[in-house]
Write an enzyme that holds these catalytic residues in place. Structure first.
Site, PDB file in Angstrom:
ATOM      1  N   ASP A 123       0.840  -1.205   0.000  1.00  0.00           N
ATOM      2  CA  ASP A 123       0.000   0.000   0.000  1.00  0.00           C
ATOM      3  C   ASP A 123       0.877   1.258   0.000  1.00  0.00           C
ATOM      4  O   ASP A 123       0.373   2.377  -0.069  1.00  0.00           O
ATOM      5  CB  ASP A 123      -1.005  -0.002   1.157  1.00  0.00           C
ATOM      6  CG  ASP A 123      -0.346   0.068   2.520  1.00  0.00           C
ATOM      7  OD1 ASP A 123       0.891  -0.079   2.610  1.00  0.00           O
ATOM      8  OD2 ASP A 123      -1.077   0.278   3.521  1.00  0.00           O
ATOM      9  N   SER A 124       2.215   1.057   0.013  1.00  0.00           N
ATOM     10  CA  SER A 124       3.143   2.167  -0.238  1.00  0.00           C
ATOM     11  C   SER A 124       2.886   2.742  -1.625  1.00  0.00           C
ATOM     12  O   SER A 124       3.344   3.852  -1.942  1.00  0.00           O
ATOM     13  CB  SER A 124       4.595   1.690  -0.117  1.00  0.00           C
ATOM     14  OG  SER A 124       4.793   0.490  -0.831  1.00  0.00           O
TER      15      SER A 124
ATOM     16  N   ASP B 136      -1.199  -6.263  -0.376  1.00  0.00           N
ATOM     17  CA  ASP B 136      -1.240  -5.550   0.906  1.00  0.00           C
ATOM     18  C   ASP B 136      -2.649  -5.009   1.145  1.00  0.00           C
ATOM     19  O   ASP B 136      -3.156  -4.216   0.335  1.00  0.00           O
ATOM     20  CB  ASP B 136      -0.240  -4.385   0.827  1.00  0.00           C
ATOM     21  CG  ASP B 136       0.305  -4.001   2.168  1.00  0.00           C
ATOM     22  OD1 ASP B 136      -0.039  -4.644   3.173  1.00  0.00           O
ATOM     23  OD2 ASP B 136       1.108  -3.041   2.208  1.00  0.00           O
TER      24      ASP B 136
ATOM     25  N   GLU C 162      -1.656  -5.255   8.687  1.00  0.00           N
ATOM     26  CA  GLU C 162      -0.875  -4.656   9.767  1.00  0.00           C
ATOM     27  C   GLU C 162      -1.548  -4.890  11.121  1.00  0.00           C
ATOM     28  O   GLU C 162      -2.777  -4.856  11.216  1.00  0.00           O
ATOM     29  CB  GLU C 162      -0.737  -3.143   9.539  1.00  0.00           C
ATOM     30  CG  GLU C 162       0.030  -2.804   8.273  1.00  0.00           C
ATOM     31  CD  GLU C 162       0.190  -1.299   8.040  1.00  0.00           C
ATOM     32  OE1 GLU C 162      -0.164  -0.493   8.937  1.00  0.00           O
ATOM     33  OE2 GLU C 162       0.674  -0.932   6.959  1.00  0.00           O
TER      34      GLU C 162
ATOM     35  N   GLU D 144       8.974  -3.995  10.823  1.00  0.00           N
ATOM     36  CA  GLU D 144       9.429  -2.717  10.254  1.00  0.00           C
ATOM     37  C   GLU D 144       9.936  -1.778  11.336  1.00  0.00           C
ATOM     38  O   GLU D 144       9.227  -1.524  12.334  1.00  0.00           O
ATOM     39  CB  GLU D 144       8.284  -2.054   9.462  1.00  0.00           C
ATOM     40  CG  GLU D 144       8.706  -0.715   8.857  1.00  0.00           C
ATOM     41  CD  GLU D 144       7.775  -0.172   7.793  1.00  0.00           C
ATOM     42  OE1 GLU D 144       6.811  -0.866   7.401  1.00  0.00           O
ATOM     43  OE2 GLU D 144       8.026   0.965   7.338  1.00  0.00           O
TER      44      GLU D 144
HETATM   45  O1  KIV Z   1       3.455  -1.120   1.701  1.00  0.00           O
HETATM   46  C1  KIV Z   1       4.625  -1.511   1.756  1.00  0.00           C
HETATM   47  O2  KIV Z   1       5.442  -1.264   0.859  1.00  0.00           O
HETATM   48  C2  KIV Z   1       5.032  -2.276   2.932  1.00  0.00           C
HETATM   49  C3  KIV Z   1       6.490  -2.544   3.091  1.00  0.00           C
HETATM   50  C4  KIV Z   1       7.122  -1.366   3.713  1.00  0.00           C
HETATM   51  C5  KIV Z   1       6.729  -3.776   3.873  1.00  0.00           C
HETATM   52  O3  KIV Z   1       4.218  -2.611   3.725  1.00  0.00           O
END
Ligand code: KIV
Length: 292
Positions: free
Chosen positions: A57-58, A96, A128, A195
């Site tokens: 979700d980044s 994610d 998460e 993280e």
């Molecule tokens: O969304 C993402 O890229 C992540 C990584 C930082 C593990 O959750």
């Protein structure tokens, strides 16, 4: 998940599964993971031999330009998941789960996790949180969908955490983090991202749970490593976290390519003869005659 052999231009390699993750941990072989959000990146990574690709979700920050990960939706995540799935065949693909796709109820969590597999082409999902997510993890894994946990700095809780800051730095926070990891393992998670937690804590947790840990800013004692690809490639212009090793500076390379292009067009150096389609002199003569 199949155990078929996947052909790539470079070589043949077996589909990576959650079982591969477990076997790599048992053998002490580091697990490699990176994020991807589009087809060409997924193709390049899969060819390079990455174990796992996270459609993170980044996406919200490094591709869509938001300040944090909260605005990205399930539909947007699925759109990018499908592009990655079209490009990567051997890597284990993890979708994610975005903010509010699993927090309201375990039913919601299961429904949205299912969409990642059915509509997004993913092999597994990530979410998460620790003990407060145990019911969601149980519901999803109960339906046969592998779940990766995510502890420590959990970006979807950025407002509660008071910013993007390291976690687990006090004895009580470290103990809670270890307990959360054990609870996620017990709930059925196949792996956990750690993280921005102290390296010695991440190593301790990795040694005291049987499922693999994947570290990001958590030191070398984890069972694997993940980075946000735009950080590794130097493609994100806003900031690069301290824990990133930058393997290229694509932002600078892109900037140079774009300014060179503008310069070439403005000074009429592009397009040149080799970029141009021609017709024969005979056809040109006929064309001119027909105009008369
Ligand atoms: O969304 C993402 O890229 C992540 C990584 C930082 C593990 O959750």
């Amino acid at each position: 998940m199949s155990t078929t052999t996947i052909s790539t231009n470079m070589s043949q390699r077996k589909k990576v599964t959650t079982l591969t993750f477990r076997q790599k941990k048992e053998r002490g072989e580091p697990i490699t993971m990176l994020t991807a959000y589009d087809y060409p990146t997924a193709v390049a990574m899969d060819k390079a031999g990455i174990d796992s690709i996270l459609v993170g979700d980044s996406l919200a920050m490094v591709v869509l330009g938001y300040e944090n990960t909260l605005p990205v939706t399930m539909d947007e995540m699925l759109h990018h998941a499908r592009a990655v799935a079209r490009g990567a065949k051997a890597s284990l693909l993890v979708g994610d789960m975005p903010f509010m796709s699993y927090q309201v109820s375990a039913d919601d969590a299961l429904r949205n996790a299912g969409r990642f597999l059915q509509q997004g082409g993913m092999d597994a999902v990530k979410l998460e949180g620790g003990r407060e997510r145990a019911d969601a993890v149980r519901a999803i894994t109960g339906a046969g969908i592998p779940v990766m946990g995510h502890l420590g700095l959990t970006p979807q809780s950025v407002h509660q955490l008071g910013g993007f800051r390291a976690q687990g730095k006090t004895a009580s926070a470290a103990k809670r983090l270890l307990e959360d990891a054990q609870i996620l393992e017990e709930a059925g998670a196949f792996s956990i991202v750690l993280e921005a937690v102290p390296a010695r804590l991440a190593e301790y947790i990795s040694k005291h749970i049987s499922i693999p840990t994947i570290g990001i800013g958590a030191g070398a004692g984890c069972d694997g490593q993940v980075l946000v690809t735009h950080d590794l490639l130097g493609l994100f212009d806003r900031f690069t976290p301290k824990f990133v090793r930058q393997y290229a500076n694509l932002h600078e390379m892109m900037n140079k390519a774009f300014t060179d292009y503008i310069d070439d067009v403005e000074s009429k150096r592009f397009p040149a003869v080799e970029h141009t389609v021609e017709m024969t002199d005979e056809e040109w003569a006929v064309f001119q005659k027909e105009l008369k």
